[in-house]
Write an enzyme that holds these catalytic residues in place. Structure first.
Site, PDB file in Angstrom:
ATOM      1  N   ILE A   1       2.008  -0.907  69.222  1.00 55.11           N
ATOM      2  CA  ILE A   1       2.243  -2.287  68.798  1.00 55.11           C
ATOM      3  C   ILE A   1       2.608  -2.320  67.325  1.00 55.11           C
ATOM      4  O   ILE A   1       1.848  -1.845  66.473  1.00 55.11           O
ATOM      5  CB  ILE A   1       1.002  -3.157  69.078  1.00 55.11           C
ATOM      6  CG1 ILE A   1       0.775  -3.231  70.587  1.00 55.11           C
ATOM      7  CG2 ILE A   1       1.166  -4.553  68.492  1.00 55.11           C
ATOM      8  CD1 ILE A   1      -0.497  -3.922  70.988  1.00 55.11           C
ATOM      9  N   GLY A   2       3.790  -2.873  67.013  1.00 52.04           N
ATOM     10  CA  GLY A   2       4.281  -2.950  65.647  1.00 52.04           C
ATOM     11  C   GLY A   2       4.251  -4.377  65.122  1.00 52.04           C
ATOM     12  O   GLY A   2       5.233  -5.111  65.283  1.00 52.04           O
ATOM     13  N   TYR A   3       3.147  -4.758  64.508  1.00 50.06           N
ATOM     14  CA  TYR A   3       3.004  -6.102  63.935  1.00 50.06           C
ATOM     15  C   TYR A   3       2.833  -6.028  62.415  1.00 50.06           C
ATOM     16  O   TYR A   3       3.699  -6.427  61.655  1.00 50.06           O
ATOM     17  CB  TYR A   3       1.793  -6.822  64.523  1.00 50.06           C
ATOM     18  CG  TYR A   3       1.903  -7.284  65.952  1.00 50.06           C
ATOM     19  CD1 TYR A   3       3.134  -7.435  66.582  1.00 50.06           C
ATOM     20  CD2 TYR A   3       0.757  -7.581  66.690  1.00 50.06           C
ATOM     21  CE1 TYR A   3       3.230  -7.873  67.894  1.00 50.06           C
ATOM     22  CE2 TYR A   3       0.844  -8.015  68.005  1.00 50.06           C
ATOM     23  CZ  TYR A   3       2.074  -8.162  68.602  1.00 50.06           C
ATOM     24  OH  TYR A   3       2.160  -8.591  69.902  1.00 50.06           O
TER      25      TYR A   3
ATOM     26  N   THR B   1      -2.869 -10.207  57.694  1.00 50.60           N
ATOM     27  CA  THR B   1      -3.507 -11.429  58.177  1.00 50.60           C
ATOM     28  C   THR B   1      -2.480 -12.547  58.354  1.00 50.60           C
ATOM     29  O   THR B   1      -2.496 -13.281  59.340  1.00 50.60           O
ATOM     30  CB  THR B   1      -4.602 -11.868  57.183  1.00 50.60           C
ATOM     31  OG1 THR B   1      -5.587 -10.838  57.112  1.00 50.60           O
ATOM     32  CG2 THR B   1      -5.256 -13.147  57.653  1.00 50.60           C
TER      33      THR B   1
ATOM     34  N   SER C   1      -1.051   2.153  65.505  1.00 52.00           N
ATOM     35  CA  SER C   1      -1.888   3.154  66.161  1.00 52.00           C
ATOM     36  C   SER C   1      -1.220   3.707  67.419  1.00 52.00           C
ATOM     37  O   SER C   1      -0.561   2.973  68.157  1.00 52.00           O
ATOM     38  CB  SER C   1      -3.251   2.561  66.507  1.00 52.00           C
ATOM     39  OG  SER C   1      -3.941   2.184  65.337  1.00 52.00           O
TER      40      SER C   1
ATOM     41  N   GLU D   1      -5.327  -8.234  74.163  1.00 55.04           N
ATOM     42  CA  GLU D   1      -5.774  -7.081  73.385  1.00 55.04           C
ATOM     43  C   GLU D   1      -7.197  -7.286  72.883  1.00 55.04           C
ATOM     44  O   GLU D   1      -8.010  -6.347  72.906  1.00 55.04           O
ATOM     45  CB  GLU D   1      -4.835  -6.846  72.201  1.00 55.04           C
ATOM     46  CG  GLU D   1      -5.258  -5.689  71.310  1.00 55.04           C
ATOM     47  CD  GLU D   1      -4.338  -5.483  70.119  1.00 55.04           C
ATOM     48  OE1 GLU D   1      -4.749  -4.779  69.172  1.00 55.04           O
ATOM     49  OE2 GLU D   1      -3.213  -6.002  70.132  1.00 55.04           O
TER      50      GLU D   1
ATOM     51  N   THR E   1      -7.886  -9.904  62.081  1.00 55.12           N
ATOM     52  CA  THR E   1      -9.127  -9.827  61.315  1.00 55.12           C
ATOM     53  C   THR E   1     -10.144 -10.848  61.814  1.00 55.12           C
ATOM     54  O   THR E   1      -9.801 -11.950  62.218  1.00 55.12           O
ATOM     55  CB  THR E   1      -8.875 -10.085  59.823  1.00 55.12           C
ATOM     56  OG1 THR E   1      -8.351 -11.410  59.660  1.00 55.12           O
ATOM     57  CG2 THR E   1      -7.889  -9.096  59.252  1.00 55.12           C
ATOM     58  N   ASN E   2     -11.426 -10.462  61.742  1.00 52.85           N
ATOM     59  CA  ASN E   2     -12.464 -11.352  62.256  1.00 52.85           C
ATOM     60  C   ASN E   2     -12.570 -12.652  61.472  1.00 52.85           C
ATOM     61  O   ASN E   2     -12.996 -13.678  62.017  1.00 52.85           O
ATOM     62  CB  ASN E   2     -13.805 -10.629  62.288  1.00 52.85           C
ATOM     63  CG  ASN E   2     -13.911  -9.684  63.471  1.00 52.85           C
ATOM     64  OD1 ASN E   2     -12.966  -9.542  64.253  1.00 52.85           O
ATOM     65  ND2 ASN E   2     -15.053  -9.033  63.624  1.00 52.85           N
TER      66      ASN E   2
END
Length: 395
Positions: A126-128, A135, A161, A244, A375-376
């Site tokens: 996954i390429g984000y 964020t 990853s 995800e 992010t959380n």
């Protein structure tokens, strides 16, 4: 409320547990441990293809796509059991990107890529995130410019990853730099990692697990590399991330780790001649982990049920991700206290306890998924705004 599986679902779980006991040979376990739980080796690939050939990867996929036609609950049971067995299953491919391709992909993607996913022959990263767009993902700069009957892609991504052994990157690109709202000018592409313009550099995390920086240098893809509608990528991104976030907090490995530590504590003698399991503080630590695992089970099964009903909500997926990812850190701390100094002995040292060594590595790695998949801090904003209808946070 009594929550339980049907007789058929219980039978499926037993069948899968036996299947993975036979599949996970000592050599395969050793290869997975050497890869730091990431997979990618030859035995790992062989095992994945066997799962595909035996029809397990798509147990919850529709029959017309090559699956078994069961529900997302059975699919979740499968993923729980494969990960409980210690196999690093590529859930980003099968559980998050794959369903998006099956629903929104064009005819070529459905004909060529989706069957390979179910056969265990295609892996997708996954390429984000980018150096300046983490964020605030909508500010991404990687571009796709129309070029004749295709697109020219340039840019770079961070935290890609598994890209070093994947076949494609599910890539978010800016296709309209002048869009009034940044998230309205993003489109999704399937970019092959075999292209000469693609490259990656390893980034080793605190837990010695590899992620990657990936680079896209004048990569030309055809029109049918686009997924979904032009400038319609944001909806695909959010839908993929919901899946995800649930996949990231699968409790199977944690439940099995807990069972292993309990058995270890039942056998270990203490200085006064008793067993470690009889120490009150050990029992408290283990009780906290067991209670947390049971709570996470309910959260995950509720989401699997919501997917079966076709109403997985963004706030619920975010809640599962926040609770699960932060709970894992606490699990490894509590179990690490029980293991004690044995967890500090390298897994490569003669006589090292492999379970103890894994706890120490997992503790260092656990923080990754507090920001992987979103992010959380932002997940809490989503829970607040989308789940509780509170005013959006100003950032």
């Amino acid at each position: 409320m009594k929550v339980e599986f049907t007789a058929a679902q219980d039978a499926l779980r037993k069948e899968l547990r036996t299947y993975f006991e036979n599949l996970m040979t000592p050599d395969l376990k050793a290869e997975c441990d050497e890869a730091m739980g990431e997979g990618g080796g030859p035995l790992w690939r062989e095992a994945l293809k066997k799962m595909g050939k035996d029809g397990w990867i798509g147990v919850g996929w529709p029959k017309e796509l090559g699956g078994r036609g069961m529900s997302p609950i059975e699919q979740f049971i499968f993923v729980e059991e494969v990960m409980r067995a210690g196999y690093p299953f590529p859930f980003l491919t099968t559980e998050s990107v794959g369903p998006q391709l099956a629903e929104h992909g064009n005819e070529r993607q459905k004909r060529e890529i989706v069957p390979k996913i179910l056969a265990g022959e295609c892996l997708i990263a996954i390429g984000y995130s980018e150096a300046g767009a983490g964020t605030d993902l909508a500010s991404l700069k990687t571009s796709a410019v129309k070029d004749g009957d295709g697109w020219l892609i340039n840019g770079q991504k961070m935290w890609t990853s598994l890209a070093h052994f994947c076949d494609y990157v599910w890539l978010a690109c800016r296709t309209d730099p002048d869009a009034a709202k940044p998230h309205k000018g993003i489109s999704m592409f399937m970019v092959p990692t075999s292209d000469p313009g693609w490259s990656c550099s390893p980034v080793i995390t605190l837990g010695e697990v590899r992620t990657n920086a990936t680079f896209y240098d004048n990569i030309r893809v055809a029109d049918d590399a686009m997924v979904g509608e032009l400038h319609g990528g944001w909806k695909l991104i959010t839908s993929q991330l919901n899946r995800e976030r649930l996949s990231l907090v699968n409790f199977g490995p944690t439940a099995e780790m807990f069972n292993n530590i309990v058995r270890w504590a039942q056998k270990l003698d203490t200085a006064d001649g008793g067993k470690l399991i009889d120490e009150p503080w050990v029992q408290i630590n283990l009780a906290k982990v067991r209670a947390g695992v049971e709570a996470l089970k309910l959260v995950c099964y509720k989401q699997a049920w919501a997917m079966t009903e076709g109403n997985l909500e963004m706030a619920d997926a975010s809640a599962a991700k926040v609770y699960g990812s932060e709970f894992f850190i606490e699990v490894y701390r509590l179990l690490g206290e029980v293991i004690g100094e044995a967890s500090l002995i390298s897994r490569r040292t003669d006589g090292a306890n492999p379970i103890a060594a894994r706890i120490e590595r997992l503790y260092r790695t656990a923080s990754i998924i507090t920001f992987g998949g979103g992010t959380n801090e932002i997940q809490r904003d989503i829970i607040s705004a989308a789940g509780l209808w509170m005013p959006r946070a100003s950032r």
